[in-house]
Design a protein around this motif. Structure first.
Motif, PDB file in Angstrom:
ATOM      1  N   ASP A 180      46.592  45.416  50.637  1.00  0.00           N
ATOM      2  CA  ASP A 180      45.828  44.220  49.896  1.00  0.00           C
ATOM      3  C   ASP A 180      44.746  43.636  51.031  1.00  0.00           C
ATOM      4  N   PRO A 181      43.668  43.723  50.704  1.00  0.00           N
ATOM      5  CA  PRO A 181      42.881  43.245  51.714  1.00  0.00           C
ATOM      6  C   PRO A 181      42.893  41.853  52.365  1.00  0.00           C
ATOM      7  N   HIS A 182      43.642  41.018  51.845  1.00  0.00           N
ATOM      8  CA  HIS A 182      44.172  39.790  51.938  1.00  0.00           C
ATOM      9  C   HIS A 182      45.417  39.505  52.776  1.00  0.00           C
ATOM     10  N   LEU A 183      46.029  40.485  53.013  1.00  0.00           N
ATOM     11  CA  LEU A 183      47.420  40.408  53.575  1.00  0.00           C
ATOM     12  C   LEU A 183      47.556  41.708  54.523  1.00  0.00           C
ATOM     13  N   ASP A 184      48.319  41.487  55.795  1.00  0.00           N
ATOM     14  CA  ASP A 184      48.520  42.340  56.422  1.00  0.00           C
ATOM     15  C   ASP A 184      50.153  42.578  56.299  1.00  0.00           C
ATOM     16  N   GLN A 185      50.269  43.680  55.613  1.00  0.00           N
ATOM     17  CA  GLN A 185      51.918  43.893  55.256  1.00  0.00           C
ATOM     18  C   GLN A 185      52.257  45.160  55.943  1.00  0.00           C
ATOM     19  N   PHE A 186      53.550  45.102  56.518  1.00  0.00           N
ATOM     20  CA  PHE A 186      54.024  46.199  57.399  1.00  0.00           C
ATOM     21  C   PHE A 186      55.544  45.905  57.736  1.00  0.00           C
ATOM     22  N   SER A 187      56.102  47.180  57.913  1.00  0.00           N
ATOM     23  CA  SER A 187      57.576  47.045  58.137  1.00  0.00           C
ATOM     24  C   SER A 187      57.849  47.591  59.656  1.00  0.00           C
ATOM     25  N   LEU A 188      58.520  47.207  60.402  1.00  0.00           N
ATOM     26  CA  LEU A 188      59.282  47.550  61.769  1.00  0.00           C
ATOM     27  C   LEU A 188      60.463  48.155  61.356  1.00  0.00           C
ATOM     28  N   VAL A 189      60.482  49.536  61.827  1.00  0.00           N
ATOM     29  CA  VAL A 189      61.802  50.009  61.847  1.00  0.00           C
ATOM     30  C   VAL A 189      62.521  50.412  63.269  1.00  0.00           C
ATOM     31  N   PHE A 190      63.576  49.779  63.457  1.00  0.00           N
ATOM     32  CA  PHE A 190      64.207  49.897  64.746  1.00  0.00           C
ATOM     33  C   PHE A 190      65.249  50.992  64.589  1.00  0.00           C
ATOM     34  N   ARG A 191      65.687  51.524  65.666  1.00  0.00           N
ATOM     35  CA  ARG A 191      66.731  52.631  65.758  1.00  0.00           C
ATOM     36  C   ARG A 191      67.608  52.142  66.762  1.00  0.00           C
ATOM     37  N   ALA A 192      69.087  52.462  66.635  1.00  0.00           N
ATOM     38  CA  ALA A 192      69.984  51.927  67.726  1.00  0.00           C
ATOM     39  C   ALA A 192      71.028  53.315  67.632  1.00  0.00           C
ATOM     40  N   ALA A 193      71.344  53.468  68.927  1.00  0.00           N
ATOM     41  CA  ALA A 193      72.479  54.576  68.784  1.00  0.00           C
ATOM     42  C   ALA A 193      73.595  54.051  68.328  1.00  0.00           C
ATOM     43  N   GLY A 194      74.421  55.015  67.889  1.00  0.00           N
ATOM     44  CA  GLY A 194      75.895  54.775  67.462  1.00  0.00           C
ATOM     45  C   GLY A 194      75.802  54.097  66.089  1.00  0.00           C
ATOM     46  N   LYS A 195      76.885  53.303  65.649  1.00  0.00           N
ATOM     47  CA  LYS A 195      76.859  52.613  64.423  1.00  0.00           C
ATOM     48  C   LYS A 195      77.239  51.328  64.656  1.00  0.00           C
ATOM     49  N   PRO A 196      76.183  50.460  65.041  1.00  0.00           N
ATOM     50  CA  PRO A 196      76.446  49.005  65.445  1.00  0.00           C
ATOM     51  C   PRO A 196      76.510  48.205  64.248  1.00  0.00           C
ATOM     52  N   LEU A 197      77.326  47.348  64.469  1.00  0.00           N
ATOM     53  CA  LEU A 197      77.730  46.356  63.118  1.00  0.00           C
ATOM     54  C   LEU A 197      76.600  45.225  63.273  1.00  0.00           C
ATOM     55  N   VAL A 198      75.599  45.631  62.482  1.00  0.00           N
ATOM     56  CA  VAL A 198      74.545  44.577  62.293  1.00  0.00           C
ATOM     57  C   VAL A 198      74.310  44.323  60.723  1.00  0.00           C
ATOM     58  N   VAL A 199      74.422  42.935  60.288  1.00  0.00           N
ATOM     59  CA  VAL A 199      74.368  42.805  59.028  1.00  0.00           C
ATOM     60  C   VAL A 199      73.193  42.142  58.776  1.00  0.00           C
ATOM     61  N   ASP A 200      72.537  41.903  57.671  1.00  0.00           N
ATOM     62  CA  ASP A 200      71.213  41.424  57.276  1.00  0.00           C
ATOM     63  C   ASP A 200      71.291  40.164  57.742  1.00  0.00           C
ATOM     64  N   GLY A 201      70.403  39.619  58.476  1.00  0.00           N
ATOM     65  CA  GLY A 201      70.219  38.300  59.172  1.00  0.00           C
ATOM     66  C   GLY A 201      69.228  38.105  60.300  1.00  0.00           C
ATOM     67  N   ILE A 202      69.167  36.897  61.015  1.00  0.00           N
ATOM     68  CA  ILE A 202      68.082  36.599  61.866  1.00  0.00           C
ATOM     69  C   ILE A 202      68.855  37.084  63.340  1.00  0.00           C
ATOM     70  N   TYR A 203      68.291  37.498  64.099  1.00  0.00           N
ATOM     71  CA  TYR A 203      68.574  38.083  65.540  1.00  0.00           C
ATOM     72  C   TYR A 203      67.689  37.849  66.551  1.00  0.00           C
ATOM     73  N   ASP A 204      68.110  37.081  67.714  1.00  0.00           N
ATOM     74  CA  ASP A 204      67.204  37.132  68.731  1.00  0.00           C
ATOM     75  C   ASP A 204      66.906  38.565  69.450  1.00  0.00           C
ATOM     76  N   MET A 205      65.696  38.681  69.776  1.00  0.00           N
ATOM     77  CA  MET A 205      65.323  40.025  70.288  1.00  0.00           C
ATOM     78  C   MET A 205      64.286  39.708  71.676  1.00  0.00           C
ATOM     79  N   ASP A 206      64.622  40.827  72.588  1.00  0.00           N
ATOM     80  CA  ASP A 206      63.890  40.561  73.994  1.00  0.00           C
ATOM     81  C   ASP A 206      63.232  41.917  74.045  1.00  0.00           C
ATOM     82  N   HIS A 207      61.926  41.667  74.486  1.00  0.00           N
ATOM     83  CA  HIS A 207      60.924  42.600  75.188  1.00  0.00           C
ATOM     84  C   HIS A 207      60.275  42.233  76.386  1.00  0.00           C
ATOM     85  N   PRO A 208      60.011  43.172  77.312  1.00  0.00           N
ATOM     86  CA  PRO A 208      59.575  42.805  78.558  1.00  0.00           C
ATOM     87  C   PRO A 208      58.331  42.262  78.455  1.00  0.00           C
TER      88      PRO A 208
END
Length: 131
Positions: A74-102
């Motif tokens: 859509d020319p009026h929207l910037d739509q995208f999805s970020l896909v993150f990967r983690a090793a193993g099978k971490p228990l992450v449920v649908d929700g809001i998380y604090d993230m850190d990046h340098p």
């Protein structure tokens, strides 16, 4: 979804949104440049490491594996999805998380589990921004 769970989720989302807005406004008032998400900026972060701060498991290393765009743009929207990967099978449920990046610093992000395979778990965060 039960009404009680929905209301708790909605109030947490609003509270986190308000906290995030306050932090952005405080940073803007100080004259510092705050990171603003866009598909173009997210593309520059692919392959980089982030820390997901899980309330029970502590800090977990995740990598931004991909930035996906919808088939129809859509020319009026910037739509995208970020896909993150983690090793193993971490228990992450649908929700809001604090993230850190340098380079970005600390920020809150809504993550949705996107599957588990032999290489680990995937999480998705969807954005729809007005342009």
């Amino acid at each position: 979804m039960k009404r009680r769970i929905f209301l708790k989720s909605a109030s947490a989302t609003l509270a986190m949104g308000g906290l995030g807005l306050h932090a952005v406004l405080a940073t803007a008032a100080d004259g510092a440049d705050a990171f603003a998400w866009s598909r173009a900026r997210a593309d520059t972060l692919v392959g980089q490491s982030f820390w997901l701060n899980h309330p029970e498991s502590g800090a977990m290393a995740v990598t931004l594996a991909a930035v996906l765009a919808p088939a129809r743009l859509d020319p009026h929207l910037d739509q995208f999805s970020l896909v993150f990967r983690a090793a193993g099978k971490p228990l992450v449920v649908d929700g809001i998380y604090d993230m850190d990046h340098p380079a970005i610093g600390r920020f809150a992000l809504h993550l949705t589990p996107a599957g588990v395979d032999a290489n680990g778990a995937s999480f998705r965060s969807d954005f729809t921004l007005l342009t």
